[in-house]
Design an enzyme around this catalytic site. Structure first.
Site, short mmCIF file in Angstrom:
data_model
loop_
_atom_site.label_atom_id
_atom_site.label_comp_id
_atom_site.label_asym_id
_atom_site.label_seq_id
_atom_site.Cartn_x
_atom_site.Cartn_y
_atom_site.Cartn_z
N ALA A 68 5.80 6.51 -0.92
CA ALA A 68 6.15 7.59 -0.01
C ALA A 68 5.74 7.20 1.41
O ALA A 68 4.82 6.40 1.60
CB ALA A 68 5.44 8.87 -0.42
N GLY A 113 5.49 5.51 -5.07
CA GLY A 113 6.81 6.03 -5.42
C GLY A 113 7.82 4.94 -5.74
O GLY A 113 8.79 5.19 -6.46
N GLU A 116 7.22 4.24 -9.23
CA GLU A 116 7.67 5.42 -9.99
C GLU A 116 9.19 5.46 -10.10
O GLU A 116 9.73 5.87 -11.12
CB GLU A 116 7.12 6.68 -9.34
CG GLU A 116 5.60 6.77 -9.49
CD GLU A 116 4.98 7.90 -8.71
OE1 GLU A 116 5.29 8.02 -7.50
OE2 GLU A 116 4.20 8.67 -9.29
N GLU A 136 -2.22 5.09 -4.94
CA GLU A 136 -2.44 6.41 -4.33
C GLU A 136 -3.92 6.79 -4.26
O GLU A 136 -4.36 7.49 -3.35
CB GLU A 136 -1.67 7.49 -5.10
CG GLU A 136 -0.18 7.50 -4.85
CD GLU A 136 0.61 6.61 -5.81
OE1 GLU A 136 0.02 5.68 -6.40
OE2 GLU A 136 1.82 6.85 -5.98
N1 COA Z 1 4.42 4.58 4.38
C1 COA Z 1 4.63 4.43 5.68
N2 COA Z 1 4.67 3.25 6.30
C2 COA Z 1 4.49 2.16 5.54
C3 COA Z 1 4.27 2.23 4.16
C4 COA Z 1 4.23 3.53 3.56
N3 COA Z 1 4.08 3.71 2.25
N4 COA Z 1 4.13 0.97 3.67
C5 COA Z 1 4.27 0.13 4.72
N5 COA Z 1 4.48 0.86 5.85
C6 COA Z 1 4.66 0.36 7.21
C7 COA Z 1 3.37 -0.08 7.85
O1 COA Z 1 2.68 1.05 8.38
C8 COA Z 1 3.87 -1.01 8.91
O2 COA Z 1 4.38 -0.25 9.99
P1 COA Z 1 4.15 -0.75 11.53
O3 COA Z 1 4.84 -2.08 11.59
O4 COA Z 1 4.83 0.31 12.34
O5 COA Z 1 2.69 -0.85 11.70
C9 COA Z 1 5.06 -1.68 8.24
O6 COA Z 1 5.45 -0.82 7.18
C10 COA Z 1 4.72 -3.03 7.65
O7 COA Z 1 3.59 -2.86 6.82
P2 COA Z 1 2.46 -3.99 6.69
O8 COA Z 1 1.31 -3.36 5.97
O9 COA Z 1 2.21 -4.61 8.01
O10 COA Z 1 3.23 -5.02 5.76
P3 COA Z 1 2.65 -6.07 4.71
O11 COA Z 1 3.83 -6.84 4.24
O12 COA Z 1 1.47 -6.78 5.25
O13 COA Z 1 2.08 -5.13 3.49
C11 COA Z 1 2.24 -3.37 1.84
C12 COA Z 1 2.97 -4.40 2.72
C13 COA Z 1 3.33 -2.61 1.09
C14 COA Z 1 1.31 -4.06 0.84
C15 COA Z 1 1.39 -2.43 2.71
O14 COA Z 1 2.21 -1.97 3.79
C16 COA Z 1 0.88 -1.22 1.99
O15 COA Z 1 -0.13 -1.28 1.31
N6 COA Z 1 1.58 -0.05 2.15
C17 COA Z 1 1.16 1.21 1.58
C18 COA Z 1 1.40 1.27 0.08
C19 COA Z 1 0.93 2.62 -0.50
O16 COA Z 1 -0.20 3.04 -0.37
N7 COA Z 1 1.90 3.31 -1.15
C20 COA Z 1 1.65 4.58 -1.76
C21 COA Z 1 1.99 5.67 -0.81
S1 COA Z 1 1.68 7.28 -1.50
#
Ligand code: COA
Length: 262
Positions: A68, A113, A116, A136
């Site tokens: 999400a 998500g 999911e 989460e």
């Molecule tokens: N929601 C909103 N923005 C997200 C996101 C999410 N779930 N996942 C990634 N992004 C955004 C980051 O904030 C970043 O935005 P910015 O460039 O404006 O700063 C961009 O996507 C790139 O993310 P980044 O973390 O730099 O990429 P990465 O390739 O190094 O890592 C992930 C990728 C997916 C491992 C990492 O972004 C992450 O852990 N995301 C959250 C996952 C999560 O907690 N999901 C459950 C949500 S309830």
């Protein structure tokens, strides 16, 4: 930022409707706009008899869907958050019970998500770069799109605890070993692998596909005797269809069947 209709791309590829989550700069995080588009596109796919399967994938090389949109979460007050969760539950349950096969083509991070969504698919193919997780808890939250329930049913409570509590991220190979993923391919082959499976599904009689999808779901929920009774009832119904007559005749005449869905 992509326009609302651009956050989920839709393209017909043979018998499949390919839906691509398209916010690669945000790792395809699911926004409300994306959920609304998914709702619309699933409705179209359900109504169109030419669509025999739906393929879900993510844009760009890094993510299927990274969960999400956490920025959207931050902007929501409590009632908006609860309403968003109810809407995503409705949509994910529809996807899970969708009357046509849903094939996930997992091309990178499938977190929260995103995982999911995968668990609502009927069949998964994954690129070697796929990573599945439910992080989460690190946000002080828990999954709301079925992760605790569907992962436990699909892979068992020990895997679920490892993923939910110890932060385990499953690689594509891990997911294949656990039986979640049918095939692991190089990233460049992923969409073709999903489309090949959609082509194979399209060779099966449409009423039989729909019936068997329902029976697999029944097997996850009903006691065995109830499931076996449902299976016999379904088969008896199919036996009276034009497509069963055609399928049997085509086999004996050594030709391809021409199914009409009746
Ligand atoms: N929601 C909103 N923005 C997200 C996101 C999410 N779930 N996942 C990634 N992004 C955004 C980051 O904030 C970043 O935005 P910015 O460039 O404006 O700063 C961009 O996507 C790139 O993310 P980044 O973390 O730099 O990429 P990465 O390739 O190094 O890592 C992930 C990728 C997916 C491992 C990492 O972004 C992450 O852990 N995301 C959250 C996952 C999560 O907690 N999901 C459950 C949500 S309830």
């Amino acid at each position: 930022m992509a326009g609302d209709d651009q956050v989920l791309l839709a393209e017909r590829r043979g018998p499949a409707l390919v839906l691509t989550f398209n916010r690669p700069d945000k790792r395809n995080a699911i926004s409300s706009a994306m959920l609304a588009q998914l709702d619309r596109r699933l409705g179209e796919a359900e109504a169109d008899p030419g669509v025999r399967a739906v393929v879900l994938t993510g844009a760009g090389p890094k993510a299927f869907v990274a969960g999400a949109d956490i920025a959207e979460y931050a902007a929501q007050d409590h009632p908006a958050f609860v309403a968003y969760q109810a809407e995503s539950r409705r949509l994910f349950s529809w996807l899970d019970a969708f009357p046509k096969p849903v094939i996930g083509a997992v091309n990178g991070y499938a977190l929260g998500g995103g995982f999911e969504l995968c668990l609502c698919c009927d069949l998964l193919v994954a690129s070697t770069s796929a990573r599945f997780g439910l992080p989460e808890g690190l946000l002080g939250l828990s999954p709301g799109g079925g992760g605790t329930q569907r992962l436990t049913r699909a892979a068992g409570p020990f895997v679920a605890a490892d993923v939910l509590l110890a932060g385990r991220r499953l690689s594509a190979e891990d997911a294949a070993r656990l039986g979640l993923v049918a095939e692991v391919v190089e990233p460049g082959r992923l969409l073709d692998a999903a489309l090949e499976r959609a082509e194979r599904v399209a060779r099966v009689a449409p009423l039989a596909v729909k019936a068997m999808l329902g029976l697999v779901r029944t097997a996850m929920e009903a006691p065995l005797e109830e499931g076996l009774a449902a299976e016999q009832a379904v088969l008896a119904g199919l036996h009276q269809t034009d497509d069963a007559a055609e399928g049997i005749a085509a086999f004996l005449e050594k030709r391809e069947p021409r199914f009409t869905g009746r």
